[in-house]
Design a protein around this motif. Structure first.
Motif, short mmCIF file in Angstrom:
data_model
loop_
_atom_site.label_atom_id
_atom_site.label_comp_id
_atom_site.label_asym_id
_atom_site.label_seq_id
_atom_site.Cartn_x
_atom_site.Cartn_y
_atom_site.Cartn_z
N LEU A 194 2.52 7.38 0.43
CA LEU A 194 3.86 7.95 0.59
C LEU A 194 4.10 8.39 2.03
O LEU A 194 5.23 8.33 2.52
N ALA A 195 3.06 8.84 2.72
CA ALA A 195 3.20 9.23 4.12
C ALA A 195 3.45 8.01 5.01
O ALA A 195 4.19 8.09 5.98
N LYS A 196 2.81 6.90 4.67
CA LYS A 196 3.00 5.68 5.45
C LYS A 196 4.38 5.07 5.22
O LYS A 196 5.03 4.62 6.16
N TYR A 197 4.82 5.05 3.98
CA TYR A 197 6.13 4.50 3.63
C TYR A 197 7.11 5.66 3.49
O TYR A 197 7.22 6.27 2.44
N GLN A 198 7.80 5.97 4.56
CA GLN A 198 8.65 7.16 4.58
C GLN A 198 9.80 7.08 3.59
O GLN A 198 10.23 8.10 3.06
N ASP A 199 10.33 5.90 3.33
CA ASP A 199 11.46 5.77 2.41
C ASP A 199 11.05 5.68 0.96
O ASP A 199 11.89 5.69 0.06
N LEU A 200 9.77 5.57 0.70
CA LEU A 200 9.27 5.46 -0.67
C LEU A 200 9.17 6.85 -1.29
O LEU A 200 8.58 7.76 -0.71
N THR A 201 9.74 7.01 -2.46
CA THR A 201 9.70 8.31 -3.13
C THR A 201 8.60 8.28 -4.19
O THR A 201 8.20 7.21 -4.65
N PRO A 202 8.09 9.45 -4.57
CA PRO A 202 7.05 9.48 -5.61
C PRO A 202 7.52 8.85 -6.92
O PRO A 202 6.75 8.19 -7.61
N LYS A 203 8.80 9.04 -7.25
CA LYS A 203 9.33 8.47 -8.49
C LYS A 203 9.32 6.94 -8.44
O LYS A 203 8.90 6.29 -9.41
N ARG A 204 9.73 6.37 -7.31
CA ARG A 204 9.72 4.91 -7.17
C ARG A 204 8.30 4.35 -7.18
O ARG A 204 8.04 3.27 -7.70
N LEU A 205 7.35 5.10 -6.60
CA LEU A 205 5.96 4.65 -6.61
C LEU A 205 5.42 4.65 -8.03
O LEU A 205 4.72 3.70 -8.44
#
Length: 97
Positions: A76-87
């Motif tokens: 999540l830190a690497k992919y700034q636009d990725l949210t925990p919910k989407r992951l």
């Protein structure tokens, strides 16, 4: 040739270092303060490496991260636009959750 003795490095506690730096904070140029705020850790030679994406993490990339032993927080830190919910949704879709 002059004799050069050993240089003894002075050890500072974090409190002493903070007090010393506080004295000179007002004299620091604005561009240095702004750069310090942007980088966070000014002693780091480079900023945080992020992935230039719109938050799309592929299954192959996720598997590579898991092989390396990286946690979801690192991803999540690497992919700034990725949210925990989407992951979490992607992990369910790939069959990892």
């Amino acid at each position: 040739m002059a004799y050069r003795g050993a240089v003894i490095e002075q050890q500072w506690t974090p409190e002493e270092m903070a007090a010393y730096c506080k004295k000179f904070e007002a004299k620091r140029p604005a561009y240095v303060r702004e750069a310090d705020e942007q980088l966070g850790n000014r002693f780091s030679s480079r900023g945080k490496r992020t992935v230039n994406s719109n938050g799309n993490l592929s299954k192959a990339q996720y598997m590579r991260f898991m092989e390396k032993g990286l946690s979801d927080e690192h991803i999540l830190a690497k992919y700034q636009d990725l949210t925990p919910k989407r992951l979490e949704m992607a992990k369910k879709r790939w069959g990892f959750a």
